[in-house]
Design a protein around this motif. Structure first.
Motif, PDB file in Angstrom:
ATOM      1  N   HIS A  48       0.823  -1.204  -0.237  1.00  0.00           N
ATOM      2  CA  HIS A  48      -0.001  -0.050   0.040  1.00  0.00           C
ATOM      3  C   HIS A  48       0.872   1.263  -0.084  1.00  0.00           C
ATOM      4  N   LEU A  49       1.804   1.107   0.678  1.00  0.00           N
ATOM      5  CA  LEU A  49       2.722   2.527   1.002  1.00  0.00           C
ATOM      6  C   LEU A  49       3.405   2.836  -0.410  1.00  0.00           C
ATOM      7  N   ARG A  50       4.015   1.700  -1.386  1.00  0.00           N
ATOM      8  CA  ARG A  50       4.436   1.975  -2.611  1.00  0.00           C
ATOM      9  C   ARG A  50       3.293   2.709  -3.478  1.00  0.00           C
ATOM     10  N   LYS A  51       2.032   2.097  -3.390  1.00  0.00           N
ATOM     11  CA  LYS A  51       1.053   2.835  -4.204  1.00  0.00           C
ATOM     12  C   LYS A  51       0.857   4.109  -3.816  1.00  0.00           C
ATOM     13  N   VAL A  52       0.878   4.470  -2.355  1.00  0.00           N
ATOM     14  CA  VAL A  52       0.811   5.847  -1.987  1.00  0.00           C
ATOM     15  C   VAL A  52       1.949   6.905  -2.624  1.00  0.00           C
ATOM     16  N   PHE A  53       3.214   6.336  -2.479  1.00  0.00           N
ATOM     17  CA  PHE A  53       4.106   7.119  -3.141  1.00  0.00           C
ATOM     18  C   PHE A  53       3.882   7.417  -4.656  1.00  0.00           C
ATOM     19  N   ARG A  54       3.484   6.530  -5.279  1.00  0.00           N
ATOM     20  CA  ARG A  54       3.238   6.531  -6.805  1.00  0.00           C
ATOM     21  C   ARG A  54       2.219   7.718  -6.850  1.00  0.00           C
ATOM     22  N   LYS A  55       0.887   7.460  -6.135  1.00  0.00           N
ATOM     23  CA  LYS A  55      -0.028   8.434  -6.402  1.00  0.00           C
ATOM     24  C   LYS A  55       0.260   9.948  -6.079  1.00  0.00           C
ATOM     25  N   LEU A  56       1.079  10.226  -4.797  1.00  0.00           N
ATOM     26  CA  LEU A  56       1.552  11.443  -4.552  1.00  0.00           C
ATOM     27  C   LEU A  56       2.715  11.865  -5.193  1.00  0.00           C
ATOM     28  N   GLY A  57       3.382  11.029  -6.086  1.00  0.00           N
ATOM     29  CA  GLY A  57       4.647  11.473  -6.746  1.00  0.00           C
ATOM     30  C   GLY A  57       5.630  12.015  -5.882  1.00  0.00           C
ATOM     31  N   ILE A  58       6.134  11.055  -4.924  1.00  0.00           N
ATOM     32  CA  ILE A  58       7.096  11.118  -4.062  1.00  0.00           C
ATOM     33  C   ILE A  58       7.856   9.907  -3.595  1.00  0.00           C
ATOM     34  N   LYS A  59       9.051   9.895  -2.932  1.00  0.00           N
ATOM     35  CA  LYS A  59       9.889   8.812  -2.891  1.00  0.00           C
ATOM     36  C   LYS A  59      10.287   8.443  -1.496  1.00  0.00           C
ATOM     37  N   THR A  60      10.256   9.462  -0.474  1.00  0.00           N
ATOM     38  CA  THR A  60      10.622   9.107   0.718  1.00  0.00           C
ATOM     39  C   THR A  60       9.604   9.539   1.770  1.00  0.00           C
ATOM     40  N   ARG A  61       9.793   8.720   2.926  1.00  0.00           N
ATOM     41  CA  ARG A  61       8.847   8.670   4.216  1.00  0.00           C
ATOM     42  C   ARG A  61       8.831  10.351   4.627  1.00  0.00           C
ATOM     43  N   THR A  62       9.881  10.998   4.404  1.00  0.00           N
ATOM     44  CA  THR A  62      10.037  12.350   5.068  1.00  0.00           C
ATOM     45  C   THR A  62       9.007  13.188   4.164  1.00  0.00           C
ATOM     46  N   GLU A  63       9.151  13.135   2.735  1.00  0.00           N
ATOM     47  CA  GLU A  63       8.307  13.762   1.837  1.00  0.00           C
ATOM     48  C   GLU A  63       6.869  13.379   2.443  1.00  0.00           C
ATOM     49  N   LEU A  64       6.380  12.161   2.649  1.00  0.00           N
ATOM     50  CA  LEU A  64       5.294  11.636   3.135  1.00  0.00           C
ATOM     51  C   LEU A  64       4.715  12.556   4.306  1.00  0.00           C
ATOM     52  N   ALA A  65       5.714  12.513   5.205  1.00  0.00           N
ATOM     53  CA  ALA A  65       5.140  13.312   6.410  1.00  0.00           C
ATOM     54  C   ALA A  65       5.124  14.784   6.255  1.00  0.00           C
ATOM     55  N   ARG A  66       5.754  15.378   5.367  1.00  0.00           N
ATOM     56  CA  ARG A  66       5.502  16.708   5.102  1.00  0.00           C
ATOM     57  C   ARG A  66       4.050  16.763   4.389  1.00  0.00           C
ATOM     58  N   GLY A  67       3.837  16.006   3.498  1.00  0.00           N
ATOM     59  CA  GLY A  67       2.371  16.153   2.839  1.00  0.00           C
ATOM     60  C   GLY A  67       1.429  15.782   3.704  1.00  0.00           C
ATOM     61  N   ALA A  68       1.360  14.860   4.813  1.00  0.00           N
ATOM     62  CA  ALA A  68       0.544  14.831   5.561  1.00  0.00           C
ATOM     63  C   ALA A  68       0.431  16.128   6.555  1.00  0.00           C
ATOM     64  N   ALA A  69       1.262  16.665   6.908  1.00  0.00           N
ATOM     65  CA  ALA A  69       1.433  17.936   7.677  1.00  0.00           C
ATOM     66  C   ALA A  69       0.557  18.818   6.960  1.00  0.00           C
ATOM     67  N   ILE A  70       0.741  19.231   5.890  1.00  0.00           N
ATOM     68  CA  ILE A  70       0.154  20.087   5.198  1.00  0.00           C
ATOM     69  C   ILE A  70      -1.684  19.750   4.891  1.00  0.00           C
ATOM     70  N   TYR A  71      -1.915  18.347   4.639  1.00  0.00           N
ATOM     71  CA  TYR A  71      -3.274  18.134   4.425  1.00  0.00           C
ATOM     72  C   TYR A  71      -3.719  18.047   5.910  1.00  0.00           C
ATOM     73  N   SER A  72      -3.131  17.600   6.948  1.00  0.00           N
ATOM     74  CA  SER A  72      -3.909  17.534   8.167  1.00  0.00           C
ATOM     75  C   SER A  72      -4.303  18.954   8.793  1.00  0.00           C
ATOM     76  N   SER A  73      -3.271  19.760   8.256  1.00  0.00           N
ATOM     77  CA  SER A  73      -3.400  21.100   8.961  1.00  0.00           C
ATOM     78  C   SER A  73      -4.638  21.872   8.257  1.00  0.00           C
ATOM     79  N   GLY A  74      -4.831  21.386   7.024  1.00  0.00           N
ATOM     80  CA  GLY A  74      -6.266  21.849   6.436  1.00  0.00           C
ATOM     81  C   GLY A  74      -7.511  21.446   7.044  1.00  0.00           C
ATOM     82  N   ALA A  75      -7.580  20.247   7.805  1.00  0.00           N
ATOM     83  CA  ALA A  75      -8.562  19.819   8.715  1.00  0.00           C
ATOM     84  C   ALA A  75      -8.498  20.506  10.142  1.00  0.00           C
ATOM     85  N   ALA A  76      -7.161  20.718  10.670  1.00  0.00           N
ATOM     86  CA  ALA A  76      -7.307  21.459  11.861  1.00  0.00           C
ATOM     87  C   ALA A  76      -7.700  22.680  11.914  1.00  0.00           C
ATOM     88  N   VAL A  77      -7.804  23.398  10.754  1.00  0.00           N
ATOM     89  CA  VAL A  77      -8.022  24.626  10.239  1.00  0.00           C
ATOM     90  C   VAL A  77      -7.027  25.687  10.780  1.00  0.00           C
TER      91      VAL A  77
END
Length: 568
Positions: A520-549
């Motif tokens: 599943h993680l490989r599919k996530v990387f492919r959909k988001l166009g990223i290669k590392t867990r660090t990039e994934l963490a950064r993207g999650a921060a941006i997306y979750s901050s939208g929910a936090a408002v």
């Protein structure tokens, strides 16, 4: 009634007695008080099916004409007056029997005029049963839109007097109204049962009335995050409207789809459906739903980081509500205002709005039913400004709601989530990420868990502020769109990775093998166009901050007056 048949056939009532005797002797027709009725719905459908469609349509149009007996001129089509004639006490139907004058007034938001006409119709002792049912149903709908207790009183009276019968749209509207009322106060089992009963009995009624019963139930299922069932009901309601001779009220299914897509985290779909509602005109438009559609557009913009657009749509919703037309009642109007204020002006301003304009909101059960992440949001808001009273009020309300509805997982998890913020329970937050069916709750829990996992220096990367430029807005919207393409499981795994868990740890939380998690993680990387867990963490921060408002750092919390004591 026999005189109706006599008028339609242009024959005396006496001349109809022989065929009537034959029909009754054969068991097809029975006498029901002052009217004649088919012995069963099965026989009615069989007879209808035996009549050629063009003839059936002509008969229906004639039957739905003026009850005063005036015959339409050859080739004339009955039409809905636009705007509806408020001084006309009679039900004049759209060509093909689409909707009545009174029903049209209600959906147009002109409830006071519609209620007046419906009452005058019901005062006439000579009206036919279909006209009476339509007027009664419209009257219930009108009082419901105005938020009057009269809607529930009339509903209980109708059901108590005659129960539910085939084709009785007033009784079905009564069931739906009581279903909505039970739902709003948190009696979810009763609300769902009444809504299901209304839909089960509505198969033979006009599609324009059937859509009320189907969309109301769809909204409840969407609140429970049973999106497939809700979508099926919306599709059925839309198919019924498409089967009418003329297009009408296409905005109604679109409004419900917009809410469903927003709740599912599909922001692009939510915007597209909401725009169909706000741009609809003439027969397609449903003015009572326009404010709700604007709140969907505002919330979607908020989640993707576009505060100016969110504020603009909120103003348009408020402008619609301030007009002279009634609107569909929803807690979302106040809730959207609070979140836009929190994002634009900070938590203290949001607290002031809650205290001044929406003091009822923290104890409004329907808020936590429609938005499971609302309890966590309000608790975080309260903790950040040191408002112990608000924290206690929210927790008491959501805990009691969960106790009253033990079989509803999304409500139970909402209570767990809110309490986890107070106690700093990391395991409970991880449970929300792994189990909650609400994507916004998952995003909120991720942001909170990330703060608990991170040191002060690294925590700053999770803090956000209103976008400084159009480029920032475009980037955030693009990232949010990419994240919304992830499946539920992919999003959960991505969030758990972002807060530092290994594949083996994630596997235990989502009940998969470590190998499947990696897949599943490989599919996530492919959909988001990223290669590392660090990039994934950064993207999650941006997306979750939208929910936090909004978010606050330690220094901001001190300036806000937070004491550090999180106990309610």
């Amino acid at each position: 009634m026999l005189e109706d048949v006599s008028r339609m056939l242009d024959r005396s009532s006496a001349s109809l007695l022989p065929p009537l005797d034959e029909a009754m002797a054969s068991g097809f027709v029975v006498a029901a008080e002052h009217q004649l009725a088919f012995r069963s719905d099965f026989l009615l459908r069989g007879v209808m099916a035996s009549i050629p469609a063009p003839v059936r349509g002509a008969l229906r149009r004639e039957a739905m004409g003026h009850p005063d007996g005036d015959k339409p001129a050859p080739g004339r089509r009955f039409r809905m007056v636009d705007p509806p004639a408020e001084n006309n006490p009679w039900t004049v139907r759209e060509a093909g029997g689409a909707y009545s004058n009174v029903h049209g007034l209600m959906m147009n938001g002109r409830t006071a005029a519609g209620i007046g006409i419906a009452e005058r119709i019901l005062a006439d002792p000579n009206i036919t049963a279909p006209v009476r049912f339509d007027a009664e149903a419209s009257l219930i709908l009108g009082h419901f839109l105005l938020g009057d207790e009269e809607a529930e009183k009339r509903s209980e009276r109708i059901l108590g007097e005659r129960g539910v019968g085939q084709g009785d749209i007033a009784a079905l509207m009564a069931l739906t109204t009581l279903s909505n009322a039970r739902w709003r106060v948190g009696e979810l089992a009763d609300g769902l049962s009444l809504g299901n009963t209304a839909v089960r009995y509505c198969g033979t009624v006009d599609p324009v009335w059937r859509l009320h019963f189907q969309l109301a139930l769809a909204g409840k299922l969407a609140n429970l995050r049973e999106f497939d069932k809700a979508d099926s009901l919306i599709n059925d309601a839309e198919a019924g409207l498409h089967g009418l001779p003329t297009r009408v009220w296409a905005a109604a299914p679109a409004a419900m789809r917009a809410r469903l897509a927003l709740q599912a985290g599909r922001f692009r779909d939510a915007r597209r459906q909401a725009e169909l509602v706000t741009s609809a005109v003439e027969r397609d438009a449903v003015p009572v739903l326009r404010p709700l559609a604007f709140t969907v557009l505002s919330t979607a913009a908020l989640y993707t980081g576009d505060l100016p657009t969110a504020a603009d749509y909120l103003k348009r919703a408020q402008s619609e509500l301030a007009g002279d037309r009634a609107a569909f009642h929803s807690v979302q109007y106040a809730w959207t205002d609070v979140r836009v204020t929190a994002k634009g002006e900070g938590p203290r301003a949001a607290i002031e709005v809650l205290s001044d304009k929406y003091s009822h909101l923290p104890t409004e059960r329907s808020l936590y039913i429609e938005d499971p992440g609302a309890a966590a949001f309000l608790v975080r808001l309260a903790l950040d400004v040191g408002d112990i009273s608000l924290t206690r009020s929210v927790l008491e309300t959501v805990d009691r709601l969960a106790r009253d509805n033990p079989g509803v997982p999304v409500i139970a998890l909402s209570a767990v989530h809110a309490n986890a913020l107070v106690s700093g329970d990391q395991a409970a937050l991880a449970r929300i990420i792994a189990q909650s069916p609400d994507p916004i709750s998952v995003a909120l829990a991720t942001g909170e868990l990330a703060k608990l996992h991170s040191a002060k220096t690294s925590a700053k990367r999770w803090q956000t502020s209103p976008p400084a430029s159009s480029d920032d807005v475009d980037t955030r919207q693009r990232d949010a769109t990419c994240w919304s393409t992830l499946s539920d499981m992919e999003r959960r795994i991505a969030y758990l990775v972002s807060v530092g868990l290994t594949n083996r740890q994630i596997a235990k939380k989502v009940y998969l093998s470590a190998h499947t998690v990696n897949y599943h993680l490989r599919k996530v990387f492919r959909k988001l166009g990223i290669k590392t867990r660090t990039e994934l963490a950064r993207g999650a921060a941006i997306y979750s901050s939208g929910a936090a408002v909004y978010s606050m750092g330690d220094q901001e919390r001190q300036e806000a007056g937070t004491t550090g004591d999180n106990s309610p």
